[in-house]
Design a protein around this motif. Structure first.
Motif, PDB file in Angstrom:
ATOM      1  N   SER A   1       1.304  -1.698   0.192  1.00 15.22           N
ATOM      2  CA  SER A   1      -0.490   0.059   0.168  1.00 15.22           C
ATOM      3  C   SER A   1       1.137   1.321  -0.339  1.00 15.22           C
ATOM      4  N   GLY A   2       0.540   2.538  -0.593  1.00 15.17           N
ATOM      5  CA  GLY A   2       1.592   3.377  -0.977  1.00 15.17           C
ATOM      6  C   GLY A   2       1.711   3.955  -1.997  1.00 15.17           C
ATOM      7  N   ARG A   3       2.389   5.146  -2.699  1.00 20.73           N
ATOM      8  CA  ARG A   3       2.342   5.430  -3.729  1.00 20.73           C
ATOM      9  C   ARG A   3       3.986   5.388  -4.807  1.00 20.73           C
ATOM     10  N   ILE A   4       3.417   4.366  -5.504  1.00 19.08           N
ATOM     11  CA  ILE A   4       4.598   3.556  -6.577  1.00 19.08           C
ATOM     12  C   ILE A   4       4.349   4.058  -7.905  1.00 19.08           C
ATOM     13  N   GLY A   5       5.704   4.799  -8.872  1.00 23.35           N
ATOM     14  CA  GLY A   5       5.556   5.147  -9.763  1.00 23.35           C
ATOM     15  C   GLY A   5       6.398   4.450 -10.117  1.00 23.35           C
TER      16      GLY A   5
ATOM     17  N   GLY B   1       8.069   6.129  -4.956  1.00 21.46           N
ATOM     18  CA  GLY B   1       7.414   6.168  -3.883  1.00 21.46           C
ATOM     19  C   GLY B   1       7.985   6.461  -2.732  1.00 21.46           C
ATOM     20  N   ARG B   2       6.772   6.228  -2.420  1.00 17.98           N
ATOM     21  CA  ARG B   2       6.208   5.875  -0.598  1.00 17.98           C
ATOM     22  C   ARG B   2       5.697   4.808  -0.127  1.00 17.98           C
TER      23      ARG B   2
ATOM     24  N   ASN C   1      15.572   0.061  -6.596  1.00 17.24           N
ATOM     25  CA  ASN C   1      14.077   0.264  -6.072  1.00 17.24           C
ATOM     26  C   ASN C   1      14.991   1.562  -5.324  1.00 17.24           C
ATOM     27  N   ARG C   2      13.749   2.491  -5.620  1.00 21.19           N
ATOM     28  CA  ARG C   2      14.351   4.076  -4.909  1.00 21.19           C
ATOM     29  C   ARG C   2      12.783   4.430  -3.957  1.00 21.19           C
ATOM     30  N   ILE C   3      11.938   3.346  -3.755  1.00 22.74           N
ATOM     31  CA  ILE C   3      11.034   3.321  -2.978  1.00 22.74           C
ATOM     32  C   ILE C   3      11.514   3.993  -1.485  1.00 22.74           C
TER      33      ILE C   3
END
Length: 162
Positions: free
Chosen positions: A112-116, A128-129, A154-156
């Protein structure tokens, strides 16, 4: 009427007074006319009854529609519109890989979150987060599981537990 005559006499007397008189007081009196407005009585008009139905003229005739098919003359030109053709550029392999990565991550109920996602030459970058570090790792695993992915960056960033 007598008031009107009195006012008129007073006005004439004031006009006839000599201009050289020492001091003279002139008062004007407005007399209200003796008129009373009476509205006109309501007038009723008699309109004789008429026949309110249409009588067609005697020279009109009804023709039954023909049941035979009508064919236009052979000299008639018929114009047709050309078909509508919609084209789109073909989807590149990076777009197909990116769509598959997005679908895979979006269908995972544990994330769950915002992923690009961005894909270039088979290399996927995730931004994203998410809620926890575990969710960030699950998103990277899901991206690696897609066919055609060479590498995943992976930059989340997790909101909790960095």
């Amino acid at each position: 009427m007598t008031r009107l005559k009195a006012a008129l006499a007073l006005a004439l007397a004031a006009a006839a007074a000599p201009a050289f008189a020492a001091t003279e007081e002139v008062t004007s009196v407005y007399v209200v006319p003796d008129y009373h407005y009476t509205p006109p009585a309501t007038t009723y008009y008699y309109v004789p009854p008429t026949n309110d139905y249409y009588v067609p003229p005697a020279n009109d005739y009804y023709y039954v529609p023909s049941t035979t098919a009508y064919y236009p003359p052979s000299t008639t030109t018929v114009y047709y519109e050309p078909p509508i053709v919609v084209t789109a550029p073909p989807e590149t392999s990076d777009q197909a890989i990116n769509d598959s990565v997005v679908d895979t991550i979006a269908s995972d109920p544990r994330i769950s979150g915002r992923i690009g996602s961005d894909t270039f030459n088979g290399n996927v970058t995730l931004n994203g987060r998410v809620g926890t570090p575990m969710q960030a790792e699950l998103a990277a695993r899901d991206a690696r599981s897609v066919d055609g992915v060479n590498d995943v960056e992976n930059r989340i960033r997790p909101v909790v537990g960095e």
